[in-house]
Design an enzyme around this catalytic site. Structure first.
Site, PDB file in Angstrom:
ATOM      1  N   ARG A  86      -2.948  -7.587 -21.072  1.00 19.74           N
ATOM      2  CA  ARG A  86      -3.733  -7.966 -22.252  1.00 19.74           C
ATOM      3  C   ARG A  86      -2.854  -7.841 -23.495  1.00 19.74           C
ATOM      4  NH1 ARG A  86      -6.746  -4.472 -23.578  1.00 19.74           N
ATOM      5  NH2 ARG A  86      -6.548  -3.025 -21.850  1.00 19.74           N
ATOM      6  N   TYR A 214      -3.570 -14.543 -17.942  1.00 18.24           N
ATOM      7  CA  TYR A 214      -3.598 -13.237 -17.302  1.00 18.24           C
ATOM      8  C   TYR A 214      -4.901 -12.465 -17.489  1.00 18.24           C
ATOM      9  CZ  TYR A 214      -2.291  -8.971 -15.227  1.00 18.24           C
ATOM     10  OH  TYR A 214      -2.282  -7.913 -14.386  1.00 18.24           O
ATOM     11  N   LYS A 223     -13.480  -8.798 -20.011  1.00 14.01           N
ATOM     12  CA  LYS A 223     -13.457  -8.030 -21.261  1.00 14.01           C
ATOM     13  C   LYS A 223     -14.103  -8.811 -22.410  1.00 14.01           C
ATOM     14  CE  LYS A 223     -11.018  -4.980 -19.051  1.00 14.01           C
ATOM     15  NZ  LYS A 223     -11.509  -3.667 -18.672  1.00 14.01           N
ATOM     16  N   HIS A 243     -17.285   0.420 -21.080  1.00 11.69           N
ATOM     17  CA  HIS A 243     -16.091   0.320 -20.228  1.00 11.69           C
ATOM     18  C   HIS A 243     -16.118   1.479 -19.232  1.00 11.69           C
ATOM     19  CE1 HIS A 243     -11.380   0.023 -20.122  1.00 11.69           C
ATOM     20  NE2 HIS A 243     -11.942  -0.718 -19.191  1.00 11.69           N
ATOM     21  N   SER A 265      -7.992   1.624 -19.678  1.00  3.68           N
ATOM     22  CA  SER A 265      -7.405   0.809 -18.614  1.00  3.68           C
ATOM     23  C   SER A 265      -6.263   1.565 -17.935  1.00  3.68           C
ATOM     24  CB  SER A 265      -6.847  -0.488 -19.206  1.00  3.68           C
ATOM     25  OG  SER A 265      -7.843  -1.168 -19.902  1.00  3.68           O
ATOM     26  N   CYS A 267      -6.246   4.170 -15.973  1.00  2.00           N
ATOM     27  CA  CYS A 267      -6.306   5.632 -15.945  1.00  2.00           C
ATOM     28  C   CYS A 267      -7.087   6.121 -14.722  1.00  2.00           C
ATOM     29  CB  CYS A 267      -6.938   6.180 -17.218  1.00  2.00           C
ATOM     30  SG  CYS A 267      -5.885   6.013 -18.662  1.00  2.00           S
ATOM     31  N   ASP A 292     -15.420  -0.808 -13.439  1.00  2.00           N
ATOM     32  CA  ASP A 292     -14.825  -1.092 -14.754  1.00  2.00           C
ATOM     33  C   ASP A 292     -15.845  -1.211 -15.883  1.00  2.00           C
ATOM     34  OD1 ASP A 292     -12.490  -1.598 -16.326  1.00  2.00           O
ATOM     35  OD2 ASP A 292     -12.923  -3.735 -16.317  1.00  2.00           O
ATOM     36  N   ARG A 383      -1.729  -6.477 -10.038  1.00  2.00           N
ATOM     37  CA  ARG A 383      -3.153  -6.258  -9.728  1.00  2.00           C
ATOM     38  C   ARG A 383      -3.552  -6.827  -8.382  1.00  2.00           C
ATOM     39  NH1 ARG A 383      -6.453  -3.794 -14.016  1.00  2.00           N
ATOM     40  NH2 ARG A 383      -4.904  -3.427 -15.629  1.00  2.00           N
TER      41      ARG A 383
HETATM   42  O1  SAT Z   1      -6.636  -7.297 -17.667  1.00  3.71           O
HETATM   43  S1  SAT Z   1      -7.841  -6.477 -17.777  1.00  3.71           S
HETATM   44  O2  SAT Z   1      -8.244  -6.365 -19.174  1.00  3.71           O
HETATM   45  O3  SAT Z   1      -8.925  -7.094 -17.025  1.00  3.71           O
HETATM   46  C1  SAT Z   1      -7.555  -4.961 -17.140  1.00  3.71           C
HETATM   47  C2  SAT Z   1      -7.729  -3.863 -18.098  1.00  3.71           C
HETATM   48  O4  SAT Z   1      -6.952  -3.752 -19.049  1.00  3.71           O
HETATM   49  O5  SAT Z   1      -8.660  -3.053 -17.926  1.00  3.71           O
HETATM   50 MN    MN Z   2     -10.863  -2.029 -17.732  1.00  4.61          MN
END
Ligand code: SAT
Ligand code: MN
Length: 605
Positions: A86, A214, A223, A243, A265, A267, A292, A383
């Site tokens: 991101r 991405y 998000k 989140h 993210s 963690c 998530d 991922r």
């Molecule tokens: O790329 S994402 O935003 O879906 C993953 C994350 O940062 O939690």
């Molecule tokens: Mn996330």
């Protein structure tokens, strides 16, 4: 439009009989006029459609076939090396008033943003296919679910949305001819970071994303909608979009207690949500509802009811193995998409921490023959994308339309120092303050420096679609609406000793901390009343079978007044950003913590 470029044939779909366009058709038409695709495909979510997409992507190199014996129907995608995470500095909240986006968001005025970014969409899909991707966030029959439609020129995005959301016909059926959907326009553009923008228009519930293929930049249901736009809707409508993972902790009697946990993210949310419990032989098991995002409403029973808006896991691959997350390892052996991982000679996905050392025969995430001089073989933010239902840990209630009742909120982050293994807030208001003062060391999930401690309230810093001071206000207001508000805890699995080593083993052992929380909720576990909140007594933790020394446990639970005084300072500076908009209750909690710390430091030892 030039004579050679007749433009796309619109309205291949006649679902409503009459000749008047639905709001969805009008928006698709308008988007096609702007982006000028060669063709438009309305996605129905069927297997036949998915197979066609895979064929296309194998042909043009977007997908690389993995070993179909050991990873059937699974594929590798390599994103552009400049597009692997991101990009928070290119993400904007576009509200009419700057103050409504607040000091922690990038802001552009809606018209200015559109004028700036519209030219990037103009003709962006020439020669490409425009996919119209209708999707439901949440279980198809839940009153809390919502419809979104993403227009994209990326087949990878379509395939990913099919895993991550209820995509296709079900969404169109739910929508009918209504205008009640969140439109999201996405184009890969030319993938130049100079021409990359992720725009949220919360007032008109609209998303524009260009220049990135991405994850959270491109899968607009995730998000952009489920957090940024939904957080705005949630405040308007009196619910919460957070989140947070959602898990159920089963006790030896078979009773399941649900908890939702907010960590930034990368963690460990996915690993915690899918944990194989170290106390399984004692009857404690963990069930996964989500990994998530949680959408939570006040239920008719006075409990906060949570649904998972997603239907898949988009998890960080490096570090994932049979020990750290055995459930996901079982889940990802079929029908999965891998992004920016390495590949072995036999066509299997590989990443650092999977097992063994990297082999010289590996191909790295960029598709080059790997050598140790080339750095990690898999990108640190590589991922897997896996359907949730493939996890052996999936809860029988993960698609309950009413959601599951949440008894605890858990806040946490990566903190080498300061925060103890676990503590409990004194009450709801104090709990909101604990969430608001959260901080964590940055990870590879977003571009920029890694390992820098930053304030990240409720793990929502990059995802809150409005002024965070108003977000704290909304949190404070939600507690009294609940007959049984969740108890609030804070955890830190990442505390380090003076030698720089992690003190706590983490992963499946984290169930010991969840068990303590459960016993607090049931009024059975002891705690010490410290300035920051209730910290477990050593005896109240279930530590049998764990090879962690008593000294280490003490370190893990230690509350250091000096560290906390510094923490208080840093938090105070962060809160100052919000000026008068910061709720008085947050200021009062800050002062109360300062006083309690002061008192402790004056008490003779
Ligand atoms: O790329 S994402 O935003 O879906 C993953 C994350 O940062 O939690
Ligand atoms: Mn996330």
């Amino acid at each position: 439009m030039s004579p050679k470029d007749p433009g796309p044939a619109i309205s291949p779909r006649k679902c409503h009989g009459g000749s008047v366009s639905t709001p969805l058709e009008s928006w698709v038409e308008e988007s096609a006029r702007l982006t000028k695709p060669a063709k438009i495909v309305w996605c129905d979510g069927s297997q036949a459609e998915a197979d066609r997409l895979v064929d296309d992507m194998l042909r043009d190199g977007t997908f690389i076939q993995l070993n179909q014996k050991t990873f059937p129907n699974s594929y590798l995608h390599r994103s552009n090396p400049n597009d692997v995470a991101r990009t928070e500095h290119l993400t904007f909240i576009c509200t009419r008033k700057k103050e409504d986006a607040g000091p922690t968001n990038n802001w552009m005025a809606p018209e200015e943003a559109k004028d700036k970014v519209r030219p990037l969409f103009d003709g962006a899909m020439k020669g490409r296919t425009m996919y119209v991707v209708p999707y439901i966030l949440g279980p198809a029959t839940s009153p809390y679910s919502k419809v979104g439609v993403e227009i994209t020129d990326s087949a990878y995005v379509v395939a990913s949305m099919r895993v991550m959301s209820r995509m296709g016909k079900a969404a169109l059926d739910r929508l009918g001819s209504s205008s009640d959907f969140v439109p999201g326009l996405h184009s890969l553009g030319d993938l130049d970071p100079e021409r990359r923008f992720i725009l949220q228009f919360p007032e008109e519930k609209l998303i524009w994303s260009v220049g990135s293929g991405y994850g959270g930049n491109a899968l607009l249901g995730k998000k952009c909608f489920a957090l940024r736009i939904a957080s705005w809707m949630a405040r308007e409508q009196g619910w919460m979009a957070e989140h947070m993972l959602i898990l159920g902790l089963e006790d030896p009697t078979g009773k399941v207690t649900y908890m939702a946990a907010a960590f930034p993210s990368a963690c460990g949310k996915t690993n915690l949500a899918m944990m194989v419990s170290a106390l399984e032989s004692q009857g404690y098991r963990v069930w996964t509802v989500g990994d998530d995002i949680a959408w939570m409403h006040v239920g008719s029973d006075g409990m906060l009811r949570a649904i998972n808006p997603e239907s898949g896991f988009f998890g960080v691959a490096p570090g994932t193995n049979g020990k750290t997350n055995p459930n996901v390892i079982k889940a990802l052996h079929h029908d999965s998409i891998f992004t920016n991982v390495a590949m072995t000679e036999s066509g299997e996905p590989w990443w650092e921490g999977l097992d063994g050392d990297p082999q010289e025969s590996l191909v790295n995430w960029k598709g080059e023959k790997w050598t140790s001089s080339k750095g990690p073989a898999a990108h640190p933010n590589s991922r897997y994308t896996v359907p949730a239902k493939q996890s052996p840990s999936i809860s029988a209630h993960w698609e309950d339309p009413e959601g599951v009742p949440i008894s605890a909120f858990i806040f946490g982050g990566r903190r080498a120092r300061v925060a103890p293994l676990v503590y409990e807030a004194r009450n709801w208001q104090h709990g909101v303050f604990v969430g608001a003062m959260m901080a964590s060391e940055t990870t590879a999930a977003a571009t920029g420096a890694v390992g820098v401690t930053r304030r990240d309230p409720m793990a929502m810093l990059p995802f809150c679609g409005y002024n965070m001071a108003d977000y704290f206000r909304h949190w404070l207001d939600m507690g009294p609406k609940l007959k049984h508000p969740p108890r609030v805890f804070h955890v830190n699995w990442f505390r380090k000793g003076p030698d720089g080593k992690l003190l706590w083993p983490g992963y499946g052992e984290n169930v010991r901390v969840l068990k303590w929380m459960l016993e607090r909720i049931e009024g059975r576990a002891d705690a010490n009343d410290t300035p920051i909140g209730y910290v477990p007594t050593r005896a109240s933790l279930t530590l049998e079978g764990l090879s962690v020394s008593p000294g280490t446990i003490e370190e893990l639970l230690h509350v250091d007044s000096n560290d906390w005084a510094e923490e208080l300072d840093a938090t105070g500076k962060f809160f100052e950003k919000f000026g008068k908009r910061l709720p008085a209750e947050i200021r009062a909690e800050h002062n109360a913590l300062a006083e309690r710390l002061q008192r402790v430091s004056l008490t003779p030892k």
